[in-house]
Write an enzyme that holds these catalytic residues in place. Structure first.
Site, PDB file in Angstrom:
ATOM      1  N   SER A 217       0.775  -1.246   0.086  1.00  0.00           N
ATOM      2  CA  SER A 217      -0.036   0.057  -0.025  1.00  0.00           C
ATOM      3  C   SER A 217       1.042   1.294   0.187  1.00  0.00           C
ATOM      4  O   SER A 217       0.391   2.421  -0.074  1.00  0.00           O
ATOM      5  CB  SER A 217      -0.944   0.038   1.264  1.00  0.00           C
TER       6      SER A 217
ATOM      7  N   LYS B 152      -6.058   4.809   8.105  1.00  0.00           N
ATOM      8  CA  LYS B 152      -5.168   5.547   7.692  1.00  0.00           C
ATOM      9  C   LYS B 152      -5.537   7.207   7.708  1.00  0.00           C
ATOM     10  O   LYS B 152      -4.586   8.125   7.791  1.00  0.00           O
ATOM     11  CB  LYS B 152      -4.688   5.109   6.340  1.00  0.00           C
TER      12      LYS B 152
END
Length: 808
Positions: free
Chosen positions: A659, A702
């Protein structure tokens, strides 16, 4: 397309950051609860598989229930089994009785429900009657008369032998003397027995005469009593037979009644037949006053001895019309599954008997269902092998290898095997299922049905209806508290958040019930009898606070400057990446600075994390894709040659996942082009070699992790995050973040390509490729020129003119 125009297009609206929940729909559901019973919601695939397995009576159709914890596996399985068990007949009861031919191999008997307890009571009553009868029966006048007759016969034979020797002694002037069971001789002179002193005063030839006479008489006595042992043996045998006859006559009517009562049960009749023989010897050994030791008589437990020798040992029992058993074994050790034999110590030795056999889970579940955790079963190879053997042979394995070493050469048992008719349900994870299938070929034959539990539930109106009804039932029946419509809306959002999807609810319904239970605590603290939305928020915040020390410490380190993260300004070769940490049952996001340096060389793109063994395989794969992207994007007409380092700064633990590959590529291109990156933005996403941005996990954590840092430092209205466009459907953000976005204080951008991310980060158009190449002064044009120049420098064909032109 200018950067500002792109920003407005890619910036998500507040309404896109979380799914919408209709309060009207919730209130309708509250007012009209779901009309059908809801033992479980969703998981139709798993329910169908269980129904199929329960309907298949053939061997091998045991079930592996696949799914993670908190998905409601156990609840659904138990409810299904208990409902189906009511349609099955009550299983047979099993018990062990003594094997009088070989005590090491107890005999297994089966009986119908309720009969075992009755048999045990009948045998107990029989033993009580035996104790009442003996030894009192030996005082019967008839028995005593026969016993005296036997004693008299023996005494007559003895007296006759003694009389003959006594007559012979009289003829030889010697007296026969009997004293306390011993026989002796004494000289007689003038009608008087001589003492030893008087005998020693006689003349020697007279003494010699008497000594010869006594020696002759002793030989005659021995000859006369040579048959005495046989007379005693015959007398004892006849007395024993008399006692046996007396015992048989006393016990016959008692056993006759039991035989008549259990005439239809062949196994019990055989048991009673053996008991008829053995009870005679038992009474002789334990209840005969003549054979008892008076010193130990008070300590002798006659009832206990007879019970341990004759009473049945019931392993499993049922009541009439009981459903088939549904057993969950939480600790599937060998003994807990297959049963065990208990041992006692006697004079330093281990002893046991058929009465010490204990039932295992297979005995209790026989005729029904047994639920176990697959991981615990497979943790012990002997348990797994024993379970497979029992399922294949349809008999309960009972040799106990784990006990053999402990008992050594002591007396051990090998009970008769009991037929097995059970359906096994193993609860386990997805990974474990495929691992077993790969390494154990027999697994697929024995567990042919897979009940696969999904992580998600479709968020249809019907599913929301069932969800709301189930939560309301839990509040009313278990928590004894009401739930407001706004609280239910918050609960639905919580479930969406767990599923990380706009149109899916989490299948971890146990977590929903846990949250509402914790919310009831805060409602009760406020002195109200209804859970409101703020109580749900308090429960969520409370758990975050209890488990959030590590995340707070990490943010504090950033705030204090210990960890370098910028949220304002610009920098070359530095990008704010977004990471998520999973610790225990919590997850939280935290920003991480990703840096890159580029210089002339032929080493390629070096992943610092991999070089120091901190980057795992998937992360390393993501970095390696960067070379493919650069070559495909820019190096069609020249050799891609460069040296570059990429690192996640101030990271001292293992990292995995790809990611960060989008952020790493942006940092790399910033270092190549020397174009600064906006530090008020953070980004996450993985890429492929064609520059498409792909979805990642943990997107909500996040975003919120970077938002907390920006909020801590002060929101400027320029800060925000860049996420993959395909992750938009996964956004279920906190209300505080949504409110900040709505006010324009924070931004969430969704991009589909690397170029879109670069344009946002560098405030410059990325540039699209045309026949003439990339537009002048675009990011891609600058990147291509820089890479071509580096390649020429490394390959030695760079000229000063080109270098001078590049520097202008």
């Amino acid at each position: 397309m200018t950067k500002s125009k792109l920003s407005s297009e890619k910036s998500l609206q507040a309404s896109q950051l979380a799914p919408s929940v209709s309060l009207n729909h919730i209130e309708n559901c509250i007012q009209n609860p779901y009309p059908e019973a809801l033992p479980f919601i969703g998981q139709q695939r798993a329910q169908t598989a269980l129904d199929f397995a329960l309907g298949m009576e053939l061997p091998g159709y045991n079930v592996y229930v696949m799914g993670e914890a908190a998905l409601g596996r156990f609840t659904m399985v138990k409810d299904k089994l208990e409902a189906h068990s009511k349609t099955k007949p009550t299983p047979k009861e099993w018990l062990y009785v003594n094997n009088y031919d070989d005590h090491r191999e107890p005999i297994a008997l089966f009986m119908q429900a309720g009969e075992s307890k009755q048999l045990e009571a009948d045998i107990d009553a029989f033993i009580d009657e035996i104790l009442d009868t003996f030894p009192a029966a030996f005082d019967n006048p008839g028995y005593q008369r026969k016993k005296k007759s036997l004693d008299k016969e023996f005494e007559q034979k003895y007296d006759a032998a003694i009389t003959a020797v006594e007559q012979q002694a009289t003829n030889m002037s010697v007296a026969l003397i009997e004293d306390t069971g011993t026989v002796g001789f004494a000289p007689v002179v003038e009608g008087k027995q001589l003492s030893d002193t008087e005998f020693s005063a006689l003349d020697e030839h007279v003494q010699a005469h008497f000594l010869t006479a006594i020696e002759t008489l002793e030989d005659a006595l021995i000859e006369s009593l040579i048959e005495l042992p046989r007379w005693k043996r015959e007398s004892s045998e006849r007395l024993r037979n008399l006692k046996k006859t007396t015992i048989e006559m006393a016990t016959k009517p008692l056993l006759k009644a039991l035989e008549h009562k259990y005439a239809a049960h062949i196994g019990v009749l055989r048991y009673l037949k053996d008991l008829k023989v053995e009870i005679v010897d038992a009474v002789l050994d334990w209840l005969d006053d003549d054979s008892s030791n008076d010193e130990n008589k008070d300590d002798f437990d006659s009832k206990g001895m007879l019970t341990d020798f004759f009473a049945p040992n019931i392993l499993v029992e049922f009541k009439e019309d009981d459903p088939a058993p549904v057993v969950y074994e939480p600790n599937p050790t060998f003994g807990n599954i297959f049963g065990k034999v208990e041992y006692a110590t006697s004079q330093g030795n281990l002893i046991t008997s058929y009465r010490s056999i204990q039932a295992g889970a297979l005995h209790r579940a026989n005729g029904g269902y047994l639920i176990m955790d697959a991981e615990k079963v497979l943790a012990n190879a002997q348990v797994w092998d024993g379970l497979k053997l029992s399922l294949k042979t349809h008999q309960i394995k009972n040799d106990l290898p784990y006990q053999d070493n402990s008992v050594g050469s002591s007396f051990t048992l090998k009970p008769q095997l009991i037929p097995l008719d059970v359906k096994i349900i193993l609860l386990g994870s997805r990974d474990l299922y495929y691992t077993i299938g790969e390494y154990d070929e027999e697994f697929a034959e024995l567990f042919r049905v897979l009940a696969d539990f999904d992580y998600y539930l479709p968020s249809s109106d019907k599913m929301q209806y069932q969800f709301i009804t189930k939560v309301m039932e839990y509040c009313n029946e278990t928590l004894k508290i009401e739930l407001s419509s706004s609280a239910l809306a918050r609960m639905l959002k919580f479930s969406y958040r767990q599923a990380e999807h706009h149109s899916k609810l989490s299948a971890r319904f146990a977590d929903v019930l846990e949250l509402v239970a914790e919310a009831s605590f805060y409602a009760k603290q406020d002195g109200v009898n209804q859970i409101a939305a703020n109580h749900i928020d308090e429960a969520i915040a409370g758990k975050e606070y209890r488990t959030g020390q590590l995340s707070e410490n990490m943010l504090s380190d950033i705030q204090e400057g210990h960890t370098l993260i910028a949220t304002e300004g610009t920098a070359i070769g530095k990008v704010n990446g977004l990471t998520v940490l999973h610790i225990g049952d919590t997850a939280f996001g935290t920003p991480a600075r990703i840096t890159s340096t580029v210089y002339a060389g032929a080493d390629g793109v070096i992943d610092v994390e991999r070089e120091v063994d901190l980057g795992k395989s998937i992360h390393s794969k993501g970095v390696m894709l960067l070379t493919g992207y650069l070559g495909n994007k820019y190096a069609q007409d020249f050799s891609l040659t460069l040296s570059a380092n990429i690192a996640i700064e101030q990271n001292y633990g293992f990292i995995d996942g790809d990611s960060a590959s989008l952020a790493e590529l942006c940092a790399l291109l910033s270092a190549v082009t020397q174009l600064p990156v906006d530090q008020s933005l953070a980004l996450t996403g993985s890429i492929n070699q064609h520059g498409e941005v792909q979805a990642i996990g943990g997107v909500n954590e996040k975003i919120e992790g970077f938002f907390k840092l920006c909020k801590m430092r002060g929101l400027t209205g320029k800060q925000g995050v860049i996420i993959p466009e395909s992750n938009t459907v996964n956004l279920v953000l906190d209300d505080e973040v949504i409110a900040a976005v709505e006010k324009g204080l924070f931004h969430v951008y969704a991009v589909a390509t690397v170029d879109e991310a670069l344009s946002l980060l560098m405030n410059k158009a990325a540039g699209e490729l045309s026949e003439e190449g990339y537009p002048e002064d675009s990011i891609n044009a600058v990147a291509m020129a820089k890479l071509e120049r580096i390649a020429k420098v490394v390959n030695g064909d760079d000229d000063k003119g080109e270098e001078s032109h590049d520097n202008n």
